[in-house]
Scaffold this motif. Sequence first.
Motif, short mmCIF file in Angstrom:
data_model
loop_
_atom_site.label_atom_id
_atom_site.label_comp_id
_atom_site.label_asym_id
_atom_site.label_seq_id
_atom_site.Cartn_x
_atom_site.Cartn_y
_atom_site.Cartn_z
N UNK A 109 86.42 103.21 52.43
CA UNK A 109 86.51 102.30 51.29
C UNK A 109 87.63 101.28 51.51
N UNK A 110 88.68 101.69 52.20
CA UNK A 110 89.86 100.83 52.32
C UNK A 110 90.00 100.11 53.65
N UNK A 111 89.61 100.75 54.75
CA UNK A 111 89.79 100.11 56.06
C UNK A 111 89.04 100.89 57.12
N UNK A 112 89.24 100.53 58.34
CA UNK A 112 88.76 101.21 59.54
C UNK A 112 87.33 100.86 59.95
N UNK A 160 81.41 97.79 70.37
CA UNK A 160 82.19 96.61 70.76
C UNK A 160 81.35 95.34 70.80
N UNK A 161 80.05 95.46 70.74
CA UNK A 161 79.17 94.29 70.74
C UNK A 161 78.51 94.04 69.39
N UNK A 162 78.29 95.09 68.61
CA UNK A 162 77.47 94.96 67.41
C UNK A 162 78.24 94.97 66.09
N UNK A 163 79.39 95.62 66.04
CA UNK A 163 80.09 95.77 64.77
C UNK A 163 81.07 94.62 64.55
N UNK A 164 81.16 94.21 63.31
CA UNK A 164 81.99 93.05 62.96
C UNK A 164 83.22 93.49 62.19
N UNK A 165 84.21 92.60 62.13
CA UNK A 165 85.42 92.89 61.37
C UNK A 165 86.32 93.86 62.11
N UNK A 166 87.35 94.33 61.41
CA UNK A 166 88.30 95.27 62.00
C UNK A 166 87.71 96.66 61.95
N UNK A 167 87.03 97.05 62.99
CA UNK A 167 86.32 98.33 63.02
C UNK A 167 86.85 99.17 64.18
N UNK A 168 87.43 100.32 63.84
CA UNK A 168 88.05 101.15 64.88
C UNK A 168 87.04 101.68 65.89
#
Length: 340
Positions: A31-34, A226-234
Amino acid sequence: MNTPSTEKITAVTLGAAGPTVGVQGFGAMGISEFYGDTDDTASRDTLEATVETGVTLIDTADAYGRGANETFLAPFVAAHRDEITLATKFGIERSDDPAYRGIRNDPAYIRQAVEGSLRRLGVDVIDLYYMHRYNPAVPFAESVGAMAELVAEGKVKYLGLSEVTGAELREAHSVHPITALQSEWSLFSRDVETSAVAVAAELGVALVPYSPLGRGFLTGAFTRADKELKGADIRATQPRFTGDNAGRNAALLEPVRTIAAAHDATPGQIALAWVQRRAQEHGLTVVPIPGTRKRSRLLENAAATRITLTPEELALLEPIAGQVAGDRYPDMSATSAARE
């Protein structure tokens, strides 16, 4: 598909003498990050769906959003205090440096942490209080002893640990009864079975698996982070979901998809059903805590509790973990696997 139902999920006792909770819980971390961009409106709607479906174990931590996750949950907690079991954690220290992660289990820090969580959550008592990560430099007699004092003072009801070995769980339990062990457990991650599962079953400690959907990878939502996810995603930094490892691991999902089709279910539902079935084989109470910001996904996850996998299907899924390429985290030093 195994569709959502208005019928609430079944309830279980968390551990030998813990609270009664839904057989599936909710992990609020995302909900908050990651996991990329957040959506407060959708998250609030999803939280309301938890109590509607009997998902009553709500899991957060002071480290999530550096306290923001607890603060966000506070209005929901106030509105549903008698309907939910509230779990939070201490032990991962963060700072203004977003990359910094310290591990603190000393009594002074525990005191500071619990007061902060109580204030942010707007409650007088925390139902289940976890040590988020274990620092071997601090003896369990000191850290669990300090947690036990919080129980005696009425600030905490039950104690939990996260990412500890079987020997560590036994040692902590000798200081004060441990109600729940939270560790990663999924078709892709079975480190917890090395020693902790057997000890938990012996001591009557419940398992609360985090990331039972492999951080979404087991649902097929993405193939290469590393190719498909957007934003700050761990997930874009985690070895299993990037580079050549991602392609190899995606190919392992074929039997999951096959079994899903046979049950008119989604791959994610099969992954959740596997955790429940695997725990039964070990004589454990298990309450997985998949997280999502979408009401539809929460209802889908809850519907997985109605799926029972056959021995033949379990046999098809058994080899997957042994073929997974890459570690769970870039740095595994804070996990139980590093100390086995």
